[in-house]
Design an enzyme around this catalytic site. Structure first.
Site, PDB file in Angstrom:
ATOM      1  CD  GLU A 105      51.646  11.952  -0.539  1.00 21.96           C
ATOM      2  OE1 GLU A 105      50.605  11.246  -0.438  1.00 21.96           O
ATOM      3  OE2 GLU A 105      52.772  11.472  -0.751  1.00 21.96           O
ATOM      4  CG  ASP A 117      55.008   6.589  22.775  1.00 22.36           C
ATOM      5  OD1 ASP A 117      54.845   7.324  23.766  1.00 22.36           O
ATOM      6  OD2 ASP A 117      55.478   5.435  22.842  1.00 22.36           O
TER       7      ASP A 117
END
Length: 558
Positions: free
Chosen positions: A270, A221
């Site tokens: 990751e 956002d």
């Protein structure tokens, strides 16, 4: 999915083919999707119960607007605790169950992240106010002394997007007037100071918290708003920002945001399964938007320039070309959307564009038949474009904007403020109808009222009313998404080639596929080029040609 490299000569960057490059992602506004307990407010168990509907619709992923602990000053975009589910929406166990069920159904889950500001009920902000000037927690926000002899004027001339100044004055613990704090949106949404290392550390841990819970990505956002110009300089001119066109400013789209997103990308990489991040980035140019999706930053950025494009061949073609070129330069997919929780539904907005109101900021009633006809054609156009498509809940039902909500039920925080974001966002947030002939149309279990009232005409637009009905908007979307998934020419590659046509007609080929759209005012006759796969409305066909009425789209297999 195996990574494949596109080595076409016109590719500026090698492009891996990944699930998100051509995904159809369905936005759920949690308070308006499904209510499990009859309190009038949608919730996570309600969403969970409707996931099979989304699988059958044919989308690839769902994006959930905020469901975190919040006072709900701005419908959850004022977050008090980023690791807790607000009780109105359920529990953390409900969130975990939703993610698990979605994955079992083959759906990925993207959650909203709100890093520009917190709630004024966030523990950091509460301590900053309670402890007064000198509190170390004040450095995590933007607290400043006021101007004027007694500090009675705001620290600078920035306006709030929701109207009024972007500053609110605090009261010191001893009751005297205190410092001011910055809020680019509502006063209940103080902006974080991203120059403070504790803020960056906190959000890295928030990312890991939800990734460990199994989410497949984040919609960021106000991704363009985190970094402000050093010294918070005055604008120097009287202005009023709007969410749709903030332009060049000292507090939006600053270059410093990109270091933040590079650090986030390392975290996402990751985790297995291609976890992604999507930027809600309003920027002055498509090239500035493309900077957010360079190979070491975020994966996608919303294409708000397309959302505001006029319904005519020249504007559509220009914006599609510009969007593809800007994203191609950084190896990212284009994204396309027509509606979301902040803008007028495109059933209304696309007709308002005929009167010059392309953004549809102040929604007006339109001819519902004409509005739906144009919206259906626009949806087929969008779903035929290369890249990723975002759908907003209820558009697959052809829901119109609700333009006559009484003032006393509106909850958009800008509605009762002067100027600013116009305050009419509630009209696209009305809970969707599932079944039945009277409100709340199956939204909740007990027939009680929903948090926003639904129109009487929505009985004819409910899921049950359109289920398995040939020609219904729901059937159109299901058919379009099935074709998009199965047709070999509609995958991830940026393979659009324009085809000349009659005046008012926009058409393009993708491998073994053509999309033809009549954006003109009258019917046109086009040569038949193959098998008609799908049309947005009735067409007249013969062995050699097809007659398309105005605001009608057709898909062909070539």
């Amino acid at each position: 999915m195996t990574s494949v490299i596109d080595r076409r000569e016109d590719s500026a960057v090698a492009v891996p083919v990944s699930w998100w490059r051509d995904a159809v992602i369905y936005q759920i506004y949690p308070r308006s999707f499904a209510d499990s307990n009859g309190d009038g407010m949608g919730d996570l168990p309600g969403i969970r119960s409707r996931l099979p509907y989304l699988r059958d619709l044919g989308v690839d992923a769902v994006w959930l607007s905020p469901f975190y602990a919040s006072p709900q000053a701005d419908a959850g975009y004022d977050v008090a605790d980023y690791r807790t589910v607000d009780p109105v929406f359920g529990t953390l166990a409900d969130a975990q169950g939703l993610i698990t069920d979605a994955h079992d159904l083959g759906l990925r889950v993207i959650v909203d992240l709100v890093p520009n500001h917190s709630s004024d009920r966030h523990e950091w902000f509460r301590r900053a106010v309670a402890e007064g000037p000198g509190s170390p927690f004040r450095d995590r926000y933007h607290f400043r002394p006021g101007r004027g002899a007694g500090g009675e004027l705001p620290p600078n001339d920035w306006p709030s997007i929701f109207g009024g100044p972007a500053w609110t004055r605090t009261t010191n613990p001893d009751g005297t007037p205190g410092e001011w704090y910055l809020h680019l949106f509502a006063p209940e949404q103080p902006d974080f100071n991203w120059d403070h290392p504790a803020v960056a550390d906190e959000f890295r841990t928030i990312l890991r918290f939800w990734l460990d819970l199994g989410v497949d990505g984040f919609r960021i956002d106000v991704a363009h708003g985190l970094v402000k110009a050093q010294g918070l300089p005055d604008l120097g001119v009287e202005t009023q920002w709007h969410l749709l066109d903030v332009g060049v400013s000292p507090c939006f789209d600053r270059d410093g945001v990109h270091d933040i997103y590079r650090s986030w990308r390392r975290i996402l990489d990751e985790y297995p399964g291609e976890r992604i991040a999507v930027a809600e980035a309003w920027a002055p140019t498509l090239e500035r938007v493309a900077a957010y999706v360079r190979p070491d930053e975020l994966h996608q950025a919303f294409n708000f320039s397309y959302l505001g494009t006029g319904w005519n061949v020249a504007d559509q073609r220009r914006m599609i070309d510009a969007s593809l070129a800007a994203m191609r330069a950084v190896g990212a997919p284009a994204t396309w959307t027509l509606s979301n929780h902040d803008v007028v539904r495109h059933t209304n907005r696309l007709l308002q564009a005929d009167d010059g109101d392309v953004a549809g900021r102040r929604p007006t009633a339109v001819d519902p038949v004409a509005g739906l006809r144009r919206a259906r054609a626009a949806s087929l156009l969008l779903l035929a474009l290369p890249g990723s498509a975002y759908l907003y809940q209820g558009e697959e039902l052809g829901l119109p904007e609700v333009v006559d909500l009484p003032p006393e039920v509106r909850q958009d925080p800008a509605f009762h403020r002067a100027a600013g974001q116009d305050g009419y966002r509630d009209g696209c947030r009305v809970p969707i109808p599932w079944h039945g002939d009277q409100a709340p149309y199956g939204f909740g279990p007990d027939g009680g009222p929903s948090w926003l009232p639904q129109p009487e005409a929505w009985a004819e637009l409910s899921v049950a009313a359109q289920e398995n009905v040939p020609g219904s908007t729901l059937s159109l979307y299901r058919a379009a998404l099935a074709i998009r998934r199965s047709h070999p020419g509609l995958g991830a590659p940026d393979n659009l080639r324009w085809v000349d046509g009659p005046a008012g007609v926009l058409q393009f080929d993708r491998d073994g596929f053509r999309c033809t759209v009549n954006l003109g005012a009258g019917a046109v006759r086009v040569d038949r080029v193959g098998e008609v796969l799908l049309a947005s409305g009735p067409i007249d066909a013969d062995p050699d040609a097809v007659t398309l009425p105005a605001d009608t789209a057709v898909w062909w297999s070539r």
